[in-house]
Design a protein around this motif. Structure first.
Motif, short mmCIF file in Angstrom:
data_model
loop_
_atom_site.label_atom_id
_atom_site.label_comp_id
_atom_site.label_asym_id
_atom_site.label_seq_id
_atom_site.Cartn_x
_atom_site.Cartn_y
_atom_site.Cartn_z
N ILE A 11 0.83 -1.21 0.00
CA ILE A 11 0.00 0.00 0.00
C ILE A 11 0.86 1.26 0.00
O ILE A 11 0.63 2.19 -0.77
N ASP A 30 10.91 3.13 5.27
CA ASP A 30 10.65 1.74 5.65
C ASP A 30 11.81 1.26 6.51
O ASP A 30 12.97 1.56 6.22
N THR A 81 -1.10 -4.37 10.09
CA THR A 81 -1.99 -4.43 11.25
C THR A 81 -2.55 -5.85 11.38
O THR A 81 -3.69 -6.12 11.01
N THR A 117 -5.38 -0.44 7.85
CA THR A 117 -6.71 -0.84 8.31
C THR A 117 -6.60 -1.17 9.80
O THR A 117 -5.72 -1.92 10.20
N ARG A 319 0.74 -13.98 0.97
CA ARG A 319 0.38 -13.99 2.38
C ARG A 319 -0.99 -14.64 2.63
O ARG A 319 -1.97 -14.30 2.00
N1 NAD Z 1 -2.25 -5.17 0.63
C1 NAD Z 1 -3.48 -4.77 0.38
O1 NAD Z 1 -4.07 -5.14 -0.63
C2 NAD Z 1 -4.20 -3.81 1.30
C3 NAD Z 1 -5.38 -3.19 0.85
C4 NAD Z 1 -6.02 -2.27 1.69
C5 NAD Z 1 -5.50 -2.01 2.97
N2 NAD Z 1 -4.36 -2.66 3.38
C6 NAD Z 1 -3.84 -2.34 4.71
O2 NAD Z 1 -2.68 -1.52 4.56
C7 NAD Z 1 -1.75 -1.77 5.63
C8 NAD Z 1 -0.40 -2.12 5.04
O3 NAD Z 1 -0.55 -3.33 4.30
P1 NAD Z 1 0.52 -3.78 3.21
O4 NAD Z 1 -0.09 -4.91 2.47
O5 NAD Z 1 1.05 -2.61 2.48
O6 NAD Z 1 1.68 -4.34 4.20
P2 NAD Z 1 3.18 -4.72 3.80
O7 NAD Z 1 3.60 -5.74 4.78
O8 NAD Z 1 3.26 -5.00 2.34
O9 NAD Z 1 4.00 -3.36 4.06
C9 NAD Z 1 4.21 -2.80 5.29
C10 NAD Z 1 5.60 -2.21 5.33
O10 NAD Z 1 5.76 -1.49 6.54
C11 NAD Z 1 7.09 -1.61 6.97
N3 NAD Z 1 7.16 -1.22 8.38
C12 NAD Z 1 6.73 -1.88 9.48
N4 NAD Z 1 6.93 -1.13 10.58
C13 NAD Z 1 7.49 0.03 10.18
C14 NAD Z 1 7.91 1.23 10.84
N5 NAD Z 1 7.79 1.37 12.16
N6 NAD Z 1 8.44 2.21 10.10
C15 NAD Z 1 8.58 2.10 8.77
N7 NAD Z 1 8.18 0.99 8.09
C16 NAD Z 1 7.64 -0.02 8.78
C17 NAD Z 1 7.44 -3.04 6.67
O11 NAD Z 1 8.84 -3.23 6.59
C18 NAD Z 1 6.73 -3.25 5.33
O12 NAD Z 1 7.59 -3.00 4.24
C19 NAD Z 1 -2.37 -2.89 6.48
O13 NAD Z 1 -3.08 -2.29 7.53
C20 NAD Z 1 -3.35 -3.55 5.51
O14 NAD Z 1 -4.43 -4.16 6.18
C21 NAD Z 1 -3.69 -3.54 2.58
#
Ligand code: NAD
Length: 399
Positions: A11, A30, A81, A117, A319
């Motif tokens: 995201i 990140d 999350t 989320t 995942r």
């Molecule tokens: N993937 C989807 O399709 C999707 C769609 C809608 C909402 N979301 C929501 O968006 C959020 C993120 O999901 P995602 O799929 O992008 O996750 P992801 O795991 O792909 O990415 C999260 C990133 O955050 C980084 N991170 C963790 N802690 C950190 C910190 N303290 N400082 C900086 N970076 C940090 C991690 O290294 C990772 O690269 C979640 O809440 C998810 O539910 C995801």
């Protein structure tokens, strides 16, 4: 407006790039050094249509990546999350830690947008107290994301989105930033309504998929074609049943309903049952595999090939995927041979990286994901179990 996006995953990266490509000054942060190094060496970190081009545009506009937050006018938090497996409650530790890190560097009065989320009430319960303890008094906002992997860029531009804030003024300010790239309707509301509506959307889809999965089992018992039954039922102007499948994966639909079950266990019987039904599908698929093996005198599990390791078609995100759930739930399935055209490095035992070697080594092919690549491959001479109703070969077994 200078924006610092915290978390450059599925995201955060597209969000950073689209903001940078549309006139905002963006730094992405990140904690994963490898992600930061790749981006600063012009390597896009995951497969998504159009992301490469967007990255080029964003780089021209000065997008860079860092391992620590930087000073900015607005922070957008897009970190994971997860939920806790036992209690089903949200595990807010990543969001809390990201917020703490941002508070250390921010100027007073910056805007702090949580895009991750979260379970309804999380911001008041777990984030606001941290913010109040600091002397930075940022404006808190929740702007949940609903983009679909595989169509992320067009959905970032065209989807409607929600902005929850404590005041109309702050909501309008954040709206103006999102409007730099978003052509969809932007609905303004309060934070708790924004939290709840996001989780409700994914819960609605989970329940609808569970209904379709239950219908698949009912129709099998009744000797009927579930796809034809759903096709006809959906002719009703107010019926829209989704398609059955081998289970639900990913980090949204298979996670967010648990937040409601965790917080409201007595009031979420339907939601809980839908989660159970969808989580039971990989086991149902295994039972069907055993039946089909018997019918075709296939005696070894190592002659079963699983096509698809990701949680949905045409993405490289594995995942919580139904195939991983199948491998985790059932010891015998560890002997299956696994292939996925989008997982190009070996991630699990018995994974074959080459389609022709995969197809040569198996007698039964189980389609778990209908990647577009499948259209160009021949499954001739193989017994096929198509859990996605994706091909029209005669004698194909369905769910
Ligand atoms: N993937 C989807 O399709 C999707 C769609 C809608 C909402 N979301 C929501 O968006 C959020 C993120 O999901 P995602 O799929 O992008 O996750 P992801 O795991 O792909 O990415 C999260 C990133 O955050 C980084 N991170 C963790 N802690 C950190 C910190 N303290 N400082 C900086 N970076 C940090 C991690 O290294 C990772 O690269 C979640 O809440 C998810 O539910 C995801």
């Amino acid at each position: 407006m200078k924006i610092n996006v915290i978390g450059l995953g599925y995201i955060g990266l597209p969000t950073s790039l689209i903001l940078a490509a549309n006139g905002n000054t963006v730094v992405g942060t990140d904690t994963n050094q490898e992600i930061v190094n790749k981006l600063n060496n012009n390597i896009v970190t995951f497969e998504e249509g159009g992301l490469g081009d967007l990255f080029l545009e964003a780089s021209k506009s000065g997008f860079t990546a860092e391992t620590h937050p930087v000073k900015a006018d607005m922070y957008i938090i897009t970190v994971p999350t997860p939920y806790m497996k036992e209690s089903k409650l949200i595990d807010p530790k990543y969001v809390q830690s990201a917020v703490r890190q941002v508070l250390e560097v921010m100027n007073a009065g910056a805007i702090l947008v949580i895009e991750s989320t979260v379970s309804p009430g999380t911001i008041d319960k777990y984030i606001r107290p941290i913010v109040l303890e600091s002397n930075k008094s940022p404006e808190l906002v929740h702007a949940p994301e609903r983009i679909l992997p595989g169509a992320m860029i067009s959905e970032l531009i065209n989807n409607s989105r929600t902005i929850g804030a404590d005041s109309q003024e702050v909501a309008e300010k954040v709206k103006r930033v999102y409007e730099t790239f978003c052509k969809g309707e932007i609905v303004l509301t309060d934070i708790r309504t924004a939290e709840m509506s996001k989780v409700v959307e994914n819960t609605y889809r989970d329940i609808n998929i569970a209904f379709a999965n239950e219908l698949a089992q009912v129709c099998r018992e009744a000797g009927l074609d579930v796809y034809e039954v759903i096709r006809i039922a959906n002719k009703h102007p107010r019926v829209n049943i989704l398609q059955p499948g081998p289970g639900v994966g990913g980090h949204c639909i298979s996670v967010d309903p648990w937040f409601l079950v965790g917080d409201y266990p007595e009031s979420t019987k339907l939601i809980h049952q839908a989660r159970r039904t969808n989580d039971s599908m990989p086991n149902y698929v295994f039972d069907r595999i055993v039946e089909i093996m018997k019918e075709n005198n296939i005696t070894e599990f190592s002659k079963v090939g699983i096509y698809g390791l990701t949680y949905k078609e045409n993405v490289d995100d594995m995942r919580e995927s139904p195939t991983l759930q199948l491998l985790e739930n059932i010891p015998q399935s560890k002997e299956f041979i696994i292939y996925d055209p989008l997982i190009i490095e070996k991630k699990i035992a018995n994974q074959e990286l080459d389609f022709s070697n995969f197809i040569k080594s198996v007698e039964l092919v189980v389609i778990m994901v209908n990647h577009d690549q499948l259209k160009n491959q021949s499954l001739e001479g193989k017994v096929v179990f198509d859990t996605k109703n994706s091909i029209t070969l005669p004698n194909t077994y369905k769910l």
